[in-house]
Scaffold this motif. Structure first.
Motif, PDB file in Angstrom:
ATOM      1  N   UNK A  67       0.820  -1.208   0.000  1.00  0.00           N
ATOM      2  CA  UNK A  67       0.000   0.000   0.000  1.00  0.00           C
ATOM      3  C   UNK A  67       0.851   1.254   0.000  1.00  0.00           C
ATOM      4  N   UNK A  68       0.394   2.239  -0.772  1.00  0.00           N
ATOM      5  CA  UNK A  68       1.096   3.522  -0.866  1.00  0.00           C
ATOM      6  C   UNK A  68       0.859   4.319   0.412  1.00  0.00           C
ATOM      7  N   UNK A  69       1.895   4.517   1.161  1.00  0.00           N
ATOM      8  CA  UNK A  69       1.799   5.233   2.440  1.00  0.00           C
ATOM      9  C   UNK A  69       2.401   4.384   3.533  1.00  0.00           C
ATOM     10  N   UNK A  70       1.701   3.348   3.973  1.00  0.00           N
ATOM     11  CA  UNK A  70       2.258   2.502   5.041  1.00  0.00           C
ATOM     12  C   UNK A  70       3.408   1.616   4.580  1.00  0.00           C
ATOM     13  N   UNK A  71       3.486   1.318   3.262  1.00  0.00           N
ATOM     14  CA  UNK A  71       4.565   0.474   2.769  1.00  0.00           C
ATOM     15  C   UNK A  71       4.450  -0.970   3.202  1.00  0.00           C
ATOM     16  N   UNK A  72       3.277  -1.393   3.575  1.00  0.00           N
ATOM     17  CA  UNK A  72       2.987  -2.788   3.946  1.00  0.00           C
ATOM     18  C   UNK A  72       1.758  -3.224   3.165  1.00  0.00           C
ATOM     19  N   UNK A  73       1.582  -4.510   3.006  1.00  0.00           N
ATOM     20  CA  UNK A  73       0.379  -5.006   2.339  1.00  0.00           C
ATOM     21  C   UNK A  73      -0.791  -4.978   3.312  1.00  0.00           C
ATOM     22  N   UNK A  74      -1.994  -5.007   2.747  1.00  0.00           N
ATOM     23  CA  UNK A  74      -3.194  -5.055   3.589  1.00  0.00           C
ATOM     24  C   UNK A  74      -3.228  -6.337   4.408  1.00  0.00           C
ATOM     25  N   UNK A  75      -2.686  -7.427   3.839  1.00  0.00           N
ATOM     26  CA  UNK A  75      -2.666  -8.688   4.577  1.00  0.00           C
ATOM     27  C   UNK A  75      -1.782  -8.559   5.821  1.00  0.00           C
TER      28      UNK A  75
ATOM     29  N   UNK B 193      -2.186  -1.256  21.894  1.00  0.00           N
ATOM     30  CA  UNK B 193      -3.048  -0.151  21.489  1.00  0.00           C
ATOM     31  C   UNK B 193      -2.324   0.803  20.543  1.00  0.00           C
ATOM     32  N   UNK B 194      -1.093   1.176  20.874  1.00  0.00           N
ATOM     33  CA  UNK B 194      -0.339   2.101  20.036  1.00  0.00           C
ATOM     34  C   UNK B 194      -0.111   1.519  18.642  1.00  0.00           C
ATOM     35  N   UNK B 195       0.096   0.213  18.573  1.00  0.00           N
ATOM     36  CA  UNK B 195       0.246  -0.449  17.285  1.00  0.00           C
ATOM     37  C   UNK B 195      -1.075  -0.461  16.535  1.00  0.00           C
ATOM     38  N   UNK B 196      -2.149  -0.766  17.253  1.00  0.00           N
ATOM     39  CA  UNK B 196      -3.475  -0.863  16.650  1.00  0.00           C
ATOM     40  C   UNK B 196      -3.894   0.469  16.029  1.00  0.00           C
ATOM     41  N   UNK B 197      -3.768   1.554  16.772  1.00  0.00           N
ATOM     42  CA  UNK B 197      -4.254   2.837  16.256  1.00  0.00           C
ATOM     43  C   UNK B 197      -3.443   3.303  15.052  1.00  0.00           C
ATOM     44  N   UNK B 198      -2.117   3.119  15.105  1.00  0.00           N
ATOM     45  CA  UNK B 198      -1.278   3.562  13.993  1.00  0.00           C
ATOM     46  C   UNK B 198      -1.533   2.727  12.748  1.00  0.00           C
ATOM     47  N   UNK B 199      -1.680   1.411  12.913  1.00  0.00           N
ATOM     48  CA  UNK B 199      -1.836   0.548  11.747  1.00  0.00           C
ATOM     49  C   UNK B 199      -3.230   0.639  11.142  1.00  0.00           C
TER      50      UNK B 199
END
Length: 388
Positions: free
Chosen positions: A109-117, A149-155
Motif C-alpha cells: 500500500x502507498x503510504x504505510x509500505x505494507x500489504x493489507x494482509x 493499542x499504540x500499534x493498533x491505532x497507527x496501523x
C-alpha cells in the motif's frame, strides 16, 4: 377613537407581514461575491419570485464532508472508535472486517509500505489482546499506554490511508463501513452522534502523529469536527425561501443521517433527503451494498441527482450544488442550467483546483458576466470560512 384603532390595525398587519416574510441569508463570513451569488439566486428562484412553482420547487444539493461540515464525519468516527475501542465484531472476525472489499491483499500500500494482509494480521492480533483487556475491566487510560493499542491505532489509521492512496476511490468508500460490522443501524447512529458531540466540543481541528512501536508506520491524523454557522444558516435560508435541500455524500448514509437529520444540530433534513453509500440490508452493516443504486461517489453523485432527486422536481436540474473536492467535480459540472456552483477551497489539487482557478480569475467581473462558480476559502483548523 376609530382612527386610533385603524393605526393599531395597520401596525399589527405590518408586523405580521414582516414576520411572515422568508428569512434572508445572514452575511456571516461569506466572501462578498459568494454572498451576492447566493442571495441573488434565492431572490430570483425562491418563494417570493413571480415564477416560483410550489409543485416544482427549486432545490440545492450539498456534499457533506468538508462542505457542510469541516472534516470528514466518517474519518472522525473511525478515530473516535479507535480511541474508545467501540467495535462490535468478535476477534475471530477481525481480519475479515479490517480487510473487507479490498481487491488485492498482497499489494504493498502507498503510504504505510505494507500489504493489507500484513497490516490486517497485526490488527487482528492487537484487536484480540485489546478485547481481552476490556473484558478484564482494564481502564481505557491504561490501555492507551500499551504497545498493542499504540500499534493498533497507527496501523488502522495507516491502513485507511493506504486504501485511499492505492485503490480506486470507490474501494475506499466501500471499505470503511466494514469497521461498523456487528452494529445495528440505531447503534451506529447513536455512536455517530456521540462522536460528533465529542469532536464539536473540542473546538478547532488539530493534527496528531500516530506511530507504531515497531517503527513500520507513522501517520498524521486530523482530529475534530466543526459545523460552521454558515452551513446552518444557508440550509435554513434555502428551506425558508421554498427550496428543498439535499445531501449527496460518499460517506455511509446512516452516518450522515445521524447528524443531518438530528434536530440538535440545526440542519433539519429528512432522511429522504440524504443520499450516501447505501447497503443492501440496513441491518447488515459492513455487508453487501445495494446493487440497484448508484453509489454516491464521483459520477455516482450525478447519477443520484438525475435518477432520484430531479424526478421529484419535474426533472429540473439543481439550482445550487456545493462541494469541495474532486469527488464533487462531476456533480458540480454536469448541469448546464445550474444557477450557482459553490466550491469550498480546501487547497486541493486536481480537477477541483482547475475549477477554482477558473472561478477565482473572473470573480471581479460584473455579476451578469460571472461564471456560475463561486469560491469560499476555508480554514479547516480554525473552523472559519475565511482566507487561510
Amino acid at each position: 377613537m376609530k382612527f386610533e384603532k385603524l393605526i393599531i390595525s395597520v401596525a399589527v398587519l405590518s408586523v405580521f407581514l414582516s414576520c411572515s416574510r422568508p428569512a434572508e441569508l445572514p452575511e456571516d463570513s461569506w466572501e462578498p461575491v459568494v454572498y451576492e451569488a447566493l442571495s441573488d439566486m434565492i431572490a430570483r428562484e425562491g418563494i417570493l419570485s413571480e415564477n416560483y412553482d410550489p409543485e416544482c420547487r427549486p432545490y440545492a444539493v450539498f456534499d457533506f464532508d468538508n462542505t457542510t461540515i469541516i472534516n470528514d464525519i466518517s474519518l472522525t468516527l473511525v478515530i473516535y472508535q479507535i480511541e474508545n475501542l467501540r467495535y462490535y465484531f468478535p476477534p475471530e472476525k477481525a481480519f475479515e472486517c479490517f480487510t473487507a472489499w479490498l481487491p488485492d491483499l498482497d499489494k504493498v500500500l502507498d503510504g504505510p509500505g505494507m500489504s493489507a494482509r500484513m497490516i490486517g494480521e497485526d490488527l487482528a492480533s492487537d484487536y484480540k489482546a485489546l478485547k481481552a483487556m476490556l473484558q478484564m475491566g482494564m481502564e481505557l487510560e491504561k490501555i492507551h499506554a500499551t504497545e498493542e493499542y499504540l500499534d493498533f491505532r497507527a496501523k488502522l489509521a495507516g491502513l485507511n490511508e493506504g486504501v485511499e492512496n492505492t485503490f480506486d476511490y470507490g474501494t475506499w468508500c466501500m471499505w470503511q463501513p466494514s469497521l461498523f460490522s456487528g452494529m445495528s443501524w440505531d447503534e451506529l447512529q447513536n455512536l455517530t452522534r456521540e462522536s460528533v458531540d465529542y469532536w464539536m466540543g473540542q473546538g478547532a481541528l488539530s493534527n496528531e502523529l500516530w506511530e507504531s512501536p515497531d517503527g513500520r508506520i507513522s501517520v498524521e491524523i486530523t482530529k475534530g469536527l466543526v459545523l460552521p454557522l454558515e452551513s446552518v444558516h444557508l440550509y435554513n435560508a434555502l428551506k425558508d425561501n421554498g427550496f428543498d435541500v439535499y445531501v449527496c455524500s460518499a460517506s455511509l448514509e446512516a452516518v450522515v443521517e445521524a447528524m443531518a437529520c438530528s434536530p440538535g444540530y440545526g440542519l433539519g433534513l429528512s432522511p429522504d433527503n440524504v443520499f450516501g453509500i447505501r447497503l443492501a440490508d440496513r441491518n447488515d452493516l459492513g455487508g453487501k451494498f445495494d446493487e440497484g443504486y448508484d453509489q454516491t461517489f464521483l459520477e455516482g453523485k450525478t447519477a443520484c441527482i438525475e435518477k432520484l432527486i430531479a424526478p421529484r422536481h419535474g426533472g429540473r436540474a439543481p439550482s445550487l450544488v456545493a462541494g469541495d473536492s474532486n469527488g464533487d467535480y462531476a456533480m458540480l459540472t454536469s448541469f448546464d442550467s445550474l444557477s450557482v456552483g459553490l466550491i469550498f477551497d480546501c487547497k486541493r489539487s486536481g480537477q477541483i483546483a482547475g475549477l477554482i482557478e477558473k472561478a477565482s480569475a473572473s470573480s471581479t467581473q460584473e455579476p451578469a458576466a460571472r461564471p456560475v462558480y463561486v469560491v469560499q476559502p476555508r480554514d479547516r483548523f480554525t473552523g472559519a470560512d475565511s482566507d487561510i
